[in-house]
Design a protein around this motif. Structure first.
Motif, short mmCIF file in Angstrom:
data_model
loop_
_atom_site.label_atom_id
_atom_site.label_comp_id
_atom_site.label_asym_id
_atom_site.label_seq_id
_atom_site.Cartn_x
_atom_site.Cartn_y
_atom_site.Cartn_z
N ARG A 234 0.82 -1.21 0.00
CA ARG A 234 0.00 0.00 0.00
C ARG A 234 0.86 1.27 0.00
NH1 ARG A 234 -5.31 -1.24 1.35
NH2 ARG A 234 -5.68 -3.42 0.80
N HIS A 253 10.99 -0.11 4.26
CA HIS A 253 9.79 -0.37 5.04
C HIS A 253 8.59 -0.35 4.09
CE1 HIS A 253 11.28 0.24 9.30
NE2 HIS A 253 12.33 0.60 8.56
N GLU A 255 4.32 -0.87 3.66
CA GLU A 255 3.07 -0.78 4.40
C GLU A 255 2.08 -1.80 3.84
OE1 GLU A 255 1.90 3.26 4.01
OE2 GLU A 255 3.75 4.03 4.90
N ASP A 290 5.29 -2.90 7.88
CA ASP A 290 4.51 -2.03 8.75
C ASP A 290 3.02 -2.15 8.40
OD1 ASP A 290 6.91 -1.19 9.83
OD2 ASP A 290 7.04 0.58 8.53
N TRP A 292 -0.42 -0.77 7.34
CA TRP A 292 -0.93 0.37 6.59
C TRP A 292 -2.08 1.01 7.36
CZ3 TRP A 292 -5.68 0.45 3.42
CH2 TRP A 292 -5.83 1.64 2.69
N LYS A 293 -1.97 2.33 7.52
CA LYS A 293 -2.99 3.04 8.30
C LYS A 293 -3.98 3.71 7.36
CE LYS A 293 0.17 3.99 12.15
NZ LYS A 293 0.80 5.03 13.00
#
Length: 295
Positions: A234, A253, A255, A290, A292-293
Motif C-alpha cells: 500500500r 519499510h 506498508e 509495517d 498500513w494506516k
C-alpha cells in the motif's frame, strides 16, 4: 544459469589470467626500457606494474569477498574491495606524478634525450598490446557470464592501458623516423594524465563506498519503482541503500493491510524481495513490514 561454483571458478580464472599477463608485461617492458631508455615505455611499464598490483589485489579481493558472512562480519566481507581500491588509487597517483616530473625535466632540458633501438621497443609494445587484447577478450566473456563487477572493472582498466601502450609505439616510431625524441616525453605526460584521472575515479568511488554513501539515484529510483507497483504493497518509506565493493545493501519499510493474515503479509514481502534481487542480483535486501494506516 550457471551454478555459483561455476561463477566462482570463472571469476578466479579471470583473476589468475590478469595476474599472469601483468607479470609478463612488467618483465617485457623492463627489458624494453633498459634497451631504449624511452620515457613513454617507462610510463607504460609503471602502468603495467600498477596493473600487477591491482590484479593481485583484485584476485585476493575476489577470494576474500566471496567468503560468507560470519559472526564478526555480519554483512559479509565485500568492503575489502573498496579498501584495496583506495590503496591502488594512491599507488597510481604516485606513479603518475613521478612520470610527469621526469617528462617535464626532459622537455625543459636544452639537450634532447636520445633514444635507442626504437624498433625493438616497438616490437615489445606491439606484443604487449596483443597480449592485453587477449586478456580483455577473456575478461569480457567472464564478466558477461557471471556479472562480477570486479572482473568487469579490471577489464575496463586494461582497455585503458592500451592507450599508453599505443602511445609508446607512436613515440618510438616518430623518434626512429624523424628524430623527434621529445614526442616521447609528451606521450609520457598524456599517459600520466590518464593515470591520474583513473586514480581519482577509483579512489573517489572507494571513498564513497567506505563512507556508506547511498547507491546511485538510478538504482534508488529503480527499487522505488518496483515497490510502488508491487501487488499488496500500500506504500513504502525509509528506503535506504549503501554499497560495499560489488555488493548493494537495501533496507525498505513497506506498508501492508493489517487485516490480512501474517502468512499473506510475509508472502508479499518475500515476493518483493525476490523481485528486487532479480533486478539487482548483487543486492542484500532487508524488508520491514509495517501496518498500513487508513486515512
Amino acid at each position: 544459469m550457471a551454478a555459483p561454483q561455476d561463477h566462482t571458478r570463472l571469476n578466479l580464472s579471470a583473476g589468475l589470467a590478469s595476474v599472469t599477463v601483468a607479470g609478463f608485461l612488467v618483465a617485457l617492458k623492463l627489458w624494453a626500457l633498459w634497451t631504449t631508455g624511452a620515457l613513454s615505455i617507462a610510463a607504460s611499464l609503471a602502468d603495467s606494474a600498477m596493473d600487477l598490483l591491482i590484479s593481485a589485489a583484485g584476485l585476493g579481493a575476489i577470494i576474500y569477498a566471496a567468503r560468507p558472512a560470519d559472526e564478526d562480519h555480519a554483512f559479509g566481507h565485500s568492503s575489502v574491495e573498496d579498501l584495496v581500491s583506495l590503496g591502488q588509487a594512491l599507488f597510481v597517483a604516485g606513479s603518475a606524478g613521478a612520470i610527469a616530473v621526469a617528462a617535464v625535466s626532459r622537455l625543459v632540458s636544452p639537450a634532447p634525450q636520445a633514444l635507442a633501438q626504437e624498433g625493438a621497443g616497438i616490437a615489445v609494445m606491439a606484443a604487449s598490446a596483443a597480449v592485453t587484447l587477449f586478456l580483455v577478450g577473456w575478461q569480457s566473456r567472464v564478466a558477461k557470464r557471471t556479472g562480477n563487477k570486479v572482473v568487469a572493472a579490471d577489464m575496463l582498466h586494461y582497455v585503458g592501458d592500451l592507450i599508453p601502450t599505443i602511445g609508446a609505439m607512436v613515440a618510438l616510431w616518430v623518434s626512429e623516423r624523424f628524430g623527434w625524441t621529445r614526442v616521447d616525453s609528451i606521450v609520457a605526460l598524456v599517459a600520466a594524465a590518464i593515470m591520474l584521472r583513473g586514480a581519482a575515479e577509483i579512489g573517489l568511488g572507494a571513498w564513497h563506498a567506505l563512507m556508506d554513501r547511498a547507491a546511485s539515484p538510478e538504482i534508488i529510483a529503480g527499487i522505488a519503482e518496483i515497490a510502488q507497483i508491487w501487488p499488496g504493497v500500500r506504500g513504502f518509506h525509509d528506503l535506504k541503500t549503501r554499497t560495499a565493493g560489488a555488493r548493494l545493501f537495501v533496507q525498505i519499510h513497506i506498508e501492508l493491510d493489517g487485516e490480512q493474515s501474517l502468512e499473506a503479509a510475509h508472502e508479499i514481502a518475500a515476493s518483493l524481495k525476490r523481485a528486487i534481487l532479480e533486478a539487482y542480483p548483487q543486492a542484500d535486501v532487508i524488508i520491514h513490514m509495517d501496518v498500513w494506516k487508513h486515512l
